[in-house]
Design a protein around this motif. Structure first.
Motif, PDB file in Angstrom:
ATOM      1  N   THR A 194       1.975  15.051 -13.916  1.00 10.99           N
ATOM      2  CA  THR A 194       0.964  15.588 -14.877  1.00 10.99           C
ATOM      3  C   THR A 194       0.553  17.028 -14.133  1.00 10.99           C
ATOM      4  OG1 THR A 194      -0.926  14.696 -13.516  1.00 10.99           O
ATOM      5  CG2 THR A 194      -0.292  13.408 -15.538  1.00 10.99           C
ATOM      6  N   GLU A 195       0.648  17.315 -12.939  1.00 10.29           N
ATOM      7  CA  GLU A 195       0.211  18.521 -12.054  1.00 10.29           C
ATOM      8  C   GLU A 195       1.313  19.141 -11.642  1.00 10.29           C
ATOM      9  OE1 GLU A 195      -2.970  17.859  -9.495  1.00 10.29           O
ATOM     10  OE2 GLU A 195      -4.186  16.966 -11.245  1.00 10.29           O
ATOM     11  N   GLY A 196       2.583  18.681 -11.410  1.00  6.51           N
ATOM     12  CA  GLY A 196       3.719  19.313 -10.659  1.00  6.51           C
ATOM     13  C   GLY A 196       3.591  19.017  -9.376  1.00  6.51           C
ATOM     14  N   LEU A 197       4.426  19.766  -8.641  1.00  4.94           N
ATOM     15  CA  LEU A 197       4.653  19.424  -6.994  1.00  4.94           C
ATOM     16  C   LEU A 197       3.487  20.136  -6.523  1.00  4.94           C
ATOM     17  CD1 LEU A 197       7.565  18.730  -8.039  1.00  4.94           C
ATOM     18  CD2 LEU A 197       8.282  18.685  -5.836  1.00  4.94           C
ATOM     19  N   PRO A 198       3.055  19.599  -5.134  1.00  4.96           N
ATOM     20  CA  PRO A 198       2.180  20.287  -4.296  1.00  4.96           C
ATOM     21  C   PRO A 198       3.148  21.229  -3.338  1.00  4.96           C
ATOM     22  CG  PRO A 198       2.524  18.134  -3.288  1.00  4.96           C
ATOM     23  CD  PRO A 198       3.313  18.023  -4.813  1.00  4.96           C
ATOM     24  N   ASP A 199       2.701  22.054  -2.749  1.00  4.73           N
ATOM     25  CA  ASP A 199       3.535  23.107  -1.844  1.00  4.73           C
ATOM     26  C   ASP A 199       3.744  22.146  -0.598  1.00  4.73           C
ATOM     27  OD1 ASP A 199       3.289  26.090  -2.932  1.00  4.73           O
ATOM     28  OD2 ASP A 199       1.587  25.207  -3.510  1.00  4.73           O
ATOM     29  N   ILE A 200       2.894  21.444  -0.179  1.00  4.63           N
ATOM     30  CA  ILE A 200       2.881  20.413   0.908  1.00  4.63           C
ATOM     31  C   ILE A 200       2.445  19.375   0.712  1.00  4.63           C
ATOM     32  CG2 ILE A 200       2.316  19.951   3.184  1.00  4.63           C
ATOM     33  CD1 ILE A 200       4.785  21.998   3.336  1.00  4.63           C
ATOM     34  N   LEU A 201       2.900  18.243   1.147  1.00  4.53           N
ATOM     35  CA  LEU A 201       2.152  16.795   1.009  1.00  4.53           C
ATOM     36  C   LEU A 201       2.291  16.597   2.665  1.00  4.53           C
ATOM     37  CD1 LEU A 201       2.588  13.983  -0.997  1.00  4.53           C
ATOM     38  CD2 LEU A 201       2.916  13.364   1.522  1.00  4.53           C
ATOM     39  N   GLU A 202       1.097  16.090   3.439  1.00  4.12           N
ATOM     40  CA  GLU A 202       1.069  15.812   4.442  1.00  4.12           C
ATOM     41  C   GLU A 202       0.534  14.224   4.676  1.00  4.12           C
ATOM     42  OE1 GLU A 202      -1.688  16.182   8.637  1.00  4.12           O
ATOM     43  OE2 GLU A 202      -1.613  17.738   7.046  1.00  4.12           O
ATOM     44  N   SER A 203       1.021  13.329   5.579  1.00  4.82           N
ATOM     45  CA  SER A 203       0.936  12.174   5.570  1.00  4.82           C
ATOM     46  C   SER A 203       0.450  11.710   7.297  1.00  4.82           C
ATOM     47  CB  SER A 203       1.894  11.133   5.107  1.00  4.82           C
ATOM     48  OG  SER A 203       1.888   9.679   5.331  1.00  4.82           O
ATOM     49  N   GLN A 204      -0.027  10.662   7.406  1.00  2.04           N
ATOM     50  CA  GLN A 204      -0.036  10.065   8.945  1.00  2.04           C
ATOM     51  C   GLN A 204       1.279   9.285   9.044  1.00  2.04           C
ATOM     52  OE1 GLN A 204      -3.786   8.341   7.564  1.00  2.04           O
ATOM     53  NE2 GLN A 204      -2.904   6.257   7.966  1.00  2.04           N
ATOM     54  N   GLU A 205       1.559   8.861  10.119  1.00  2.00           N
ATOM     55  CA  GLU A 205       2.665   7.916  10.334  1.00  2.00           C
ATOM     56  C   GLU A 205       2.101   6.387  10.370  1.00  2.00           C
ATOM     57  OE1 GLU A 205       0.920   6.947  14.275  1.00  2.00           O
ATOM     58  OE2 GLU A 205       0.993   8.689  13.065  1.00  2.00           O
ATOM     59  N   TYR A 206       0.811   6.315  10.813  1.00  2.00           N
ATOM     60  CA  TYR A 206       0.263   5.055  10.709  1.00  2.00           C
ATOM     61  C   TYR A 206       0.240   4.140   9.537  1.00  2.00           C
ATOM     62  CZ  TYR A 206      -3.564   1.400  11.600  1.00  2.00           C
ATOM     63  OH  TYR A 206      -4.278   0.244  11.735  1.00  2.00           O
ATOM     64  N   ALA A 207       0.927   2.803   9.783  1.00  2.00           N
ATOM     65  CA  ALA A 207       1.052   1.953   8.692  1.00  2.00           C
ATOM     66  C   ALA A 207       2.263   2.481   7.934  1.00  2.00           C
ATOM     67  CB  ALA A 207      -0.255   1.677   8.074  1.00  2.00           C
ATOM     68  N   GLY A 208       2.835   3.578   8.248  1.00  2.00           N
ATOM     69  CA  GLY A 208       4.044   3.581   7.174  1.00  2.00           C
ATOM     70  C   GLY A 208       3.520   4.013   6.109  1.00  2.00           C
ATOM     71  N   ILE A 209       2.599   4.668   5.502  1.00  2.00           N
ATOM     72  CA  ILE A 209       2.331   4.916   4.048  1.00  2.00           C
ATOM     73  C   ILE A 209       2.858   5.662   3.272  1.00  2.00           C
ATOM     74  CG2 ILE A 209      -0.626   4.355   4.733  1.00  2.00           C
ATOM     75  CD1 ILE A 209      -1.002   7.169   4.581  1.00  2.00           C
ATOM     76  N   ALA A 210       3.846   6.749   3.971  1.00  2.00           N
ATOM     77  CA  ALA A 210       4.608   7.366   3.279  1.00  2.00           C
ATOM     78  C   ALA A 210       5.942   6.895   3.259  1.00  2.00           C
ATOM     79  CB  ALA A 210       4.709   8.907   4.192  1.00  2.00           C
ATOM     80  N   TYR A 211       6.168   5.653   3.373  1.00  2.00           N
ATOM     81  CA  TYR A 211       7.442   4.906   3.524  1.00  2.00           C
ATOM     82  C   TYR A 211       7.962   5.139   2.024  1.00  2.00           C
ATOM     83  CZ  TYR A 211      10.989   1.162   4.198  1.00  2.00           C
ATOM     84  OH  TYR A 211      12.114   0.379   4.218  1.00  2.00           O
ATOM     85  N   LEU A 249       0.895  -1.450   0.027  1.00  2.00           N
ATOM     86  CA  LEU A 249      -0.169   0.043   0.213  1.00  2.00           C
ATOM     87  C   LEU A 249       0.678   1.285   0.040  1.00  2.00           C
ATOM     88  CD1 LEU A 249      -2.754   1.641   0.090  1.00  2.00           C
ATOM     89  CD2 LEU A 249      -2.645   0.998   2.642  1.00  2.00           C
ATOM     90  N   ALA A 250       2.039   1.260   0.701  1.00  2.00           N
ATOM     91  CA  ALA A 250       2.802   2.285   0.837  1.00  2.00           C
ATOM     92  C   ALA A 250       3.430   2.534  -0.711  1.00  2.00           C
ATOM     93  CB  ALA A 250       4.010   2.210   1.736  1.00  2.00           C
ATOM     94  N   PHE A 251       3.644   1.406  -1.265  1.00  2.00           N
ATOM     95  CA  PHE A 251       4.229   1.665  -2.677  1.00  2.00           C
ATOM     96  C   PHE A 251       3.300   2.380  -3.712  1.00  2.00           C
ATOM     97  CE2 PHE A 251       5.999   0.355  -6.868  1.00  2.00           C
ATOM     98  CZ  PHE A 251       7.225   0.650  -6.529  1.00  2.00           C
ATOM     99  N   GLU A 252       1.982   1.825  -3.448  1.00  2.00           N
ATOM    100  CA  GLU A 252       0.943   2.126  -4.137  1.00  2.00           C
ATOM    101  C   GLU A 252       0.809   3.989  -4.204  1.00  2.00           C
ATOM    102  OE1 GLU A 252      -0.188   0.798  -6.753  1.00  2.00           O
ATOM    103  OE2 GLU A 252       0.045  -1.142  -6.410  1.00  2.00           O
ATOM    104  N   PHE A 253       0.776   4.174  -2.740  1.00  2.00           N
ATOM    105  CA  PHE A 253       0.546   5.817  -2.516  1.00  2.00           C
ATOM    106  C   PHE A 253       1.759   6.531  -3.325  1.00  2.00           C
ATOM    107  CE2 PHE A 253      -1.881   5.129   1.572  1.00  2.00           C
ATOM    108  CZ  PHE A 253      -2.860   5.998   1.276  1.00  2.00           C
ATOM    109  N   ALA A 254       2.908   5.810  -3.190  1.00  2.00           N
ATOM    110  CA  ALA A 254       4.035   6.559  -3.752  1.00  2.00           C
ATOM    111  C   ALA A 254       3.780   6.542  -5.584  1.00  2.00           C
ATOM    112  CB  ALA A 254       5.305   5.818  -3.727  1.00  2.00           C
ATOM    113  N   ASN A 255       3.401   5.631  -6.012  1.00  2.00           N
ATOM    114  CA  ASN A 255       3.145   5.655  -7.350  1.00  2.00           C
ATOM    115  C   ASN A 255       1.842   6.357  -7.800  1.00  2.00           C
ATOM    116  OD1 ASN A 255       3.244   4.132  -9.883  1.00  2.00           O
ATOM    117  ND2 ASN A 255       0.981   3.632  -9.688  1.00  2.00           N
TER     118      ASN A 255
END
Length: 724
Positions: free
Chosen positions: A97-114, A83-89
C-alpha cells in the motif's frame, strides 16, 4: 527535485510503554534519533491480543501494533516462528500500500526477521528489493549459555537457528559493542562483518549532582534476575562481605519472573530460598520491577549500581546509571568495558579473578569523597560524549549507506553451515529450462488422475512427464494408466516391481530436462509451485533443490512446515518435503539417487542428506504448494518403530563421516529431545504437542498465569512435579 522523506521501518518485539528492557529502550531512542534527523519512522510491534492493526503516532513516530495471529500459522508453527511469519505479513501489507522503505531494521533476537529475509532471498516481489539492517542485541543462542537454558532442547535450538540464519542473511550487521561480536563468533564461524555503533541516548534534562550526599550509602543491583545478569555470583560475593562484617544492605531492582532451568523455579523463588536469612535480617532488600521514574527516585541521592553480568552486550542500565551520576561497579564480562574506565568514570571487576568483586567494593567504599564526586562527573560526561544522538547518527548513517551498497537481488542464498558449491559442466544439465516430472506408480489408479491434472494445470508449461509403472498388478489401475496416457501423452516406462526408490531412479534415467521433480501418484501440487521453484533455481547459483510447505488432505486437514535443510538438525530428523522436491537435475544425478536398501521408506530423506553432504544445497518456499494425501494404507502410515530404527541406523552408518562432524550437536539434540523420528516439527517443544496447546484461549490463560505470581508459582510447582 525529490523532497520525499526517507522511510525507516523498525521491527521489534519491544517498544515503550508496552514493553521495557534494553531492546525497547534502544528502539525508542533509535526512532527518536532518526525522526529528529527528518526520517519518516514507523515502528512495528506485535500486539498480544488484538486481531486488527492499531496505528498511533507519538512525537512524530508512527507505531503499528499488529495481530500476531492474523495468518493463523500458529496452528503449525511455534510461537516464535509464527511471530516471524506475522512480521513478514504485516510488512508485506504496508509495502503493497505504501511502497518500500529506504531501510528496514530488525533485531536478531527471536529471529523475528526470519521470513522477511526468507522472502527477500527467495525473490518475492517487493521483498527482493528490501534493504535490511540487523542490529545484534541479545541472541538467544548465546544467552541460553549464560542463563543455563538447555540450548539443544526444542524449540530453544530452533530459535537459535533462526537467529543465526538472520545474521547470515541481512544486508548489513551492526552492534553496540565489540564484545557481542567476539562472543557470537564461535557460534557463527563465517560471521559477516559487523560495524560497532554506540547505543543512542539522550535525556531532556541534564543531571544536577547533589554534592552533599554520599552515593556509597546506597548499594543497588539493577537488572533482570537471571544468571546472565550475574545475580548468582553477586549474591555469593555479598554473602561473603556480610560474613566478614560488611554492614550495608544490598537492594535488588529487577523482576524475578525468569525461569531458572537448573532448579526448575523462578529466580525470585530461588533467591528467597537461598538467601532467606539475609532477607529476614534486612541485608538483602528486594524492590522488584520499578519504572525508570521509580528507580530514578530511589537513587536520586546517588547510589552504587552493581552490574555484575557474566556476559552482556552493552546494557542500557550502564548508560542510565552513569548519566544520572551514580557510581557504577560492573563486570569486565560485557560491552560495558567499552565505556567504563576503572577509577575514572566507574569501576570494573573480573569474574575470573578470585574475590575481585569484594575487593572493588572495599576500594569504592574507602575512596575520598572528592574522588567519588569527580568520578560521578566523568560518568555523566562519558555518556554525553559517546551516546549523544548527533554522534551516533553519523555512525548509523554509514551503516545505512553500507546496507544500500551491499544489497543486490542476485547474491548467493545464505546458509548457516557453509560448504563448497560443486563444480559441473553446463553441458551436463539437460535441455535448457525443461522440467522433467517423474511420477512413480504402483496400483494407484484411484488417485493418479488428480495428480496428473495438477501437473498439467501448472503455470510452468515447459514440462515432460514420465510415469514409471513399477509392476502394478491391479488391473483397474493399469487400465486407468493407459487411458490417462492417451489423454496426456506422457512417457510411460514399465518395469517389474522393484520398489519406490528404483521407480524414481528409473524415471530419472529417462528425464532429459535441466530441471527435475518428483510427485507421488496420490499427491498434487498448486499451479505456481514449479514456476516459483524454477525461478529460485535459475537466480541462485548455489541452490540446487527447492521444497515447500505441505497441506494435508483426505484424512487430515493439518499442515506441515518445511525448513532449509541444514545440519545438524537435518541429520536428526527430516525437515523438508523430500518426496516432492524440484531439482537442478545435475545435482540429483551426481548425489541424489534414492537408495533401494531403504525398503521401509525415508529414502528421499537420505537423498537430501547425501546432496547436502556433497554441497548441493536446498531451500524451502514457505507456502503450502504441495498437497499431501493422508491415506490409511500409505507407506508413512505403516511405519513402525523397528522400521524407523533400521532406517535411521542405516543412514547414520552410510554417512558416518558427515554425522561425525556434527556428533556433539546431534548428541545434544538426542539427549534433550529423544529420538528424532518422534519429532515432527522443530518449532515446538516436545512437551508442546498437547492437542489443545495451540488453542488461543489456552495461550491467553497461560499469559494470564504468567502475570499472576501466585498462579505462576503454583503452575511451576506442578510442572516440576510432572517433569520429575
Amino acid at each position: 527535485m525529490d523532497q520525499r522523506k526517507k522511510k525507516y521501518w523498525l521491527i521489534t518485539t519491544e517498544y515503550p510503554p508496552m514493553y521495557g528492557g534494553g531492546i525497547g529502550t534502544y528502539c525508542y531512542h533509535t526512532a527518536k534519533m532518526l525522526q529528529q534527523q527528518d526520517w519518516d519512522v514507523t515502528v512495528f510491534v506485535p500486539s498480544q491480543y488484538s486481531d486488527t492493526n492499531k496505528i498511533t503516532t507519538t512525537n512524530g513516530i508512527r507505531i503499528v501494533e499488529f495481530s500476531r495471529y492474523k495468518t493463523k500459522v500458529e496452528a503449525f508453527l511455534g510461537p516464535e516462528t509464527s511471530l516471524a511469519f506475522e512480521f513478514a505479513n504485516v510488512i508485506r501489507e504496508f509495502m503493497e500500500t505504501e511502497g518500500l522503505p529506504d531501510i528496514l531494521e530488525s533485531q536478531e533476537y527471536a529471529g523475528i526477521a526470519y521470513y522477511i529475509l526468507q522472502f527477500k532471498h527467495l525473490n518475492y516481489p517487493l521483498f527482493n528489493q528490501l534493504k535490511v539492517v540487523l542490529t545484534l542485541h541479545a541472541p538467544s543462542f548465546l544467552y541460553y549459555e549464560y542463563n543455563r537454558v538447555p540450548a539443544m532442547q526444542l524449540p530453544y535450538f530452533w530459535i537459535g537457528q533462526m537467529e543465526r540464519w538472520c545474521i547470515m542473511a541481512a544486508d548489513k550487521l551492526n552492534a553496540p559493542s565489540a564484545f557481542i561480536v567476539h562472543a557470537i563468533k564461535p557460534f557463527i564461524p563465517d560471521l559477516p562483518e559487523v560495524t560497532v555503533v554506540p547505543l543512542p541516548f539522550e535525556q531532556s534534562q541534564k543531571t544536577q549532582l547533589d554534592n552533599t550526599t554520599n552515593p556509597r550509602d546506597n548499594w543497588f543491583f539493577f537488572g533482570k534476575l537471571t544468571p546472565q545478569k550475574g545475580i548468582v555470583p553477586l549474591l555469593k560475593g555479598f554473602r561473603e562481605l556480610w560474613l566478614a562484617g560488611w554492614k550495608k544492605p544490598l537492594f535488588l531492582i529487577g523482576g524475578g519472573n525468569h525461569y531458572y532451568h537448573p532448579e526448575r523455579m523462578d529466580m525470585q523463588e530461588w533467591v528467597n530460598k537461598k538467601y532467606g536469612n539475609e532477607i529476614k535480617a534486612g541485608k538483602l532488600i528486594q524492590l522488584g520491577s520499578l519504572s525508570p521514574a521509580q528507580w530514578k527516585e530511589k537513587t536520586r541521592n546517588g547510589a552504587v549500581i552493581l552490574i555484575p553480568s557474566i556476559g552482556d552486550n552493552y546494557p542500557y542500565t550502564v548508560i542510565e546509571s552513569l548519566i544520572n551520576g551514580n557510581i557504577v561497579l560492573a563486570s569486565k564480562q560485557g560491552g560495558q568495558t567499552e565505556i567504563l574506565v576503572n577509577k575514572q568514570n566507574g569501576f570494573l571487576f573480573d569474574h575470573n579473578e578470585e574475590n575481585s568483586l569484594e575487593k572493588q567494593v572495599h576500594v569504592i567504599n574507602d575512596l575520598p569523597i572528592e574522588q567519588i564526586r569527580e568520578i560521578r562527573i566523568n560518568a555523566i560526561k562519558s555518556v554525553e560524549e559517546r551516546h549523544n544522538y548527533q554522534n551516533v547518527y553519523a555512525q548509523k548513517l554509514k551503516v545505512i549507506e553500507s546496507a544500500a551498497a551491499l544489497h543486490h537481488a542476485n547474491r548467493p542464498f545464505p546458509f548457516v553451515t557453509q560448504s563448497n558449491t560443486p563444480q559441473y559442466q553446463i553441458t551436463e544439465t539437460g535441455k535448457k529450462d525443461l522440467l522433467s516430472i517423474v511420477v512413480p506408480f504402483y496400483n494407484m489408479g484411484a488417485y493418479v488422475n488428480e495428480t496428473l491434472e495438477s501437473i498439467y494445470s501448472s503455470d510452468y508449461k515447459n514440462i515432460e512427464v514420465i510415469v514409471v509403472n513399477d509392476g502394478s498388478n491391479d488391473q483397474g489401475s493399469i487400465e486407468v494408466l493407459k487411458t490417462l496416457q492417451n489423454k496426456y501423452q506422457f512417457t510411460l516406462v514399465e518395469q517389474t516391481n522393484k520398489g519406490l526408490s528404483a521407480a524414481r531412479n528409473k524415471g530419472v534415467q529417462h528425464a532429459s530436462g535441466e530441471f527435475l521433480a518428483f510427485l507421488d501418484p496420490d499427491d498434487t501440487v498448486q499451479p505456481t509451485y514449479f514456476s516459483k521453484a524454477i525461478n529460485i533455481l535459475q537466480s541462485k547459483q548455489n541452490v540446487f533443490f527447492v521444497g515447500c510447505w505441505a497441506q494435508y488432505f483426505e484424512r487430515s486437514t493439518g499442515s506441515w512446515p518445511a525448513f532449509i535443510p541444514e545440519p545438524p538438525y537435518l541429520l536428526y530428523h527430516n525437515m523438508i518435503n523430500s518426496s516432492a522436491l524440484i531439482y537442478k537435475k545435475i545435482a540429483f544425478t551426481k548425489n541424489g539417487w534414492n537408495d533401494a536398501a531403504l525398503e521401509y521408506g525415508v529414502e528421499d530423506w537420505e537423498s537430501v542428506i547425501n546432496l547436502v553432504k556433497n554441497g548441493w544445497r536446498g531451500v524451502v518456499i514457505p507456502e503450502k504448494l504441495w498437497n499431501y494425501r493422508i491415506r490409511q494404507t500409505s507407506m508413512v502410515r505403516n511405519f513402525t518403530r523397528e522400521k524407523l530404527l533400521f532406517s535411521y541406523r542405516y543412514i547414520a552408518e552410510k554417512h558416518a563421516a558427515f554425522y561425525a562432524l556434527h556428533a556433539v550437536d546431534l548428541t545434544g539434540l538426542l539427549n534433550a529431545n529423544g529420538p528424532g523420528y518422534k519429532i515432527d516439527n522443530p518449532t515446538f517443544g516436545t512437551d508442546e504437542h498437547i492437542p489443545f496447546n495451540n488453542n488461543r484461549l489456552i495461550k491467553k490463560a497461560i499469559n494470564y498465569i504468567k502475570k499472576k505470581p501466585a498462579l505462576r508459582k503454583r503452575a511451576l510447582y506442578i510442572l516440576s512435579k510432572i517433569k520429575k
